[in-house]
Design a protein around this motif. Structure first.
Motif, mmCIF file in Angstrom:
data_model
loop_
_atom_site.group_PDB
_atom_site.id
_atom_site.type_symbol
_atom_site.label_atom_id
_atom_site.label_comp_id
_atom_site.label_asym_id
_atom_site.label_seq_id
_atom_site.Cartn_x
_atom_site.Cartn_y
_atom_site.Cartn_z
ATOM 1 N N GLU A 59 0.834 -1.206 0.000
ATOM 2 C CA GLU A 59 0.000 0.000 0.000
ATOM 3 C C GLU A 59 0.870 1.258 0.000
ATOM 4 N N LYS A 79 2.386 1.546 -3.325
ATOM 5 C CA LYS A 79 1.373 1.999 -4.296
ATOM 6 C C LYS A 79 1.120 3.488 -4.156
ATOM 7 N N GLU A 80 1.048 3.915 -2.867
ATOM 8 C CA GLU A 80 0.798 5.343 -2.629
ATOM 9 C C GLU A 80 1.967 6.181 -3.159
ATOM 10 N N HIS A 125 4.031 5.263 -5.457
ATOM 11 C CA HIS A 125 3.999 5.169 -6.907
ATOM 12 C C HIS A 125 2.968 6.119 -7.504
ATOM 13 N N SER A 126 1.846 6.259 -6.806
ATOM 14 C CA SER A 126 0.794 7.177 -7.286
ATOM 15 C C SER A 126 1.294 8.612 -7.258
ATOM 16 N N TYR A 127 1.970 8.938 -6.124
ATOM 17 C CA TYR A 127 2.515 10.300 -6.042
ATOM 18 C C TYR A 127 3.561 10.547 -7.124
ATOM 19 N N MET A 157 3.726 9.092 -10.083
ATOM 20 C CA MET A 157 3.027 9.226 -11.365
ATOM 21 C C MET A 157 2.362 10.596 -11.472
ATOM 22 N N LEU A 158 1.799 11.034 -10.289
ATOM 23 C CA LEU A 158 1.153 12.350 -10.289
ATOM 24 C C LEU A 158 2.186 13.449 -10.568
#
Length: 248
Positions: A187, A190-191, A193-195, A197-198
């Motif tokens: 998690e 993933k978080e 990774h999301s940041y 990508m953002l």
């Protein structure tokens, strides 16, 4: 009950005499015992016919001849004649009483022996019955002991299974902890990774905006902030205040 005619001078009617309360030597006399006694001795006190004339129970046995030839010698007659009639009667009373005593003793002894034999028979029967019950109980005990051994073996087997299950439970609990840690790591990854990508997407958008509008300055742009109440603020502050003019 015994019935008899009234004595001379009576009414002539039958009179009932109650013998149930009669006593002999201080003991009550049972009429059934008297009847049994006479029934048992009926043959001994009677005669058995004339088939065997040598039998003393034959109705034609010559008692007087036998007594005359074998038990009444001249010497015996002279001895008897030396005593008077009263003495002879007294002698017969003594002799008869002693015979009665001896016969009663033999009777009681025979009954006692018969009772002992009966008790011994009952004792043997009870002993055999107890031995049979003991054998059955022993067989049942052997079966129960076998069942107990089987139960003990089953308990030991269940203990082994329980220990294995406890070990499996411990292993599973440790695995659950590991999976929770891995989940948390995933998690977090993933978080992050999301940041990332953002941030990459935001940087691409910013460069494209600089390409189209080279005179504008985009230094204050922040990928994690939003516009709220005409100001650039963190997203958490907007959530705390509630509402807003931005689109998460």
């Amino acid at each position: 009950m015994k019935r008899r005619r009234a004595e001379a001078g009576g009414s002539g009617k039958e009179k009932v005499i109650d013998l149930t309360g009669a006593k002999c030597c201080g003991k009550e006399v049972s009429l059934q015992d008297v009847k049994d006694f006479t029934e048992k001795h009926r043959k001994l006190h009677g005669y058995c016919g004339e088939d065997d004339l040598t039998s003393v129970w034959s109705e034609h046995f010559p008692f007087s001849v036998v007594a005359e030839e074998h038990f009444q010698s001249k010497t015996d007659f002279e001895l008897i004649e030396t005593v008077d009639d009263v003495t002879r009667a007294q002698f017969m009373q003594v002799y008869a009483t002693r015979l009665l005593c001896l016969s009663r003793y033999d009777e009681l002894k025979a009954r006692e022996e018969a009772e002992k034999k009966k008790e011994e028979g009952l004792f043997v029967q009870k002993t055999l019955e107890l031995e049979r019950k003991l054998k059955v109980a022993s067989e049942q005990l052997a079966v129960k002991e076998k069942e107990v051994l089987e139960w003990k073996a089953g308990i030991e087997s269940l203990k082994g299974k329980l220990q294995k299950l406890d070990k499996d439970k411990t292993d599973l609990e440790a695995r659950v902890v590991e999976l929770c840690v891995e989940k948390k790591e995933v998690e977090t990854s993933k978080e992050n990774h999301s940041y990332a990508m953002l941030e990459i997407g935001f940087e691409r958008a910013r460069k494209q905006a600089e390409f189209f509008y080279p005179d504008l300055k985009f230094d204050k742009l922040d990928p994690i902030k939003v516009v709220h109440n005409e100001a650039l603020v963190d997203d958490d502050e907007v959530d705390l205040e509630g509402g807003g003019d931005h689109d998460p």
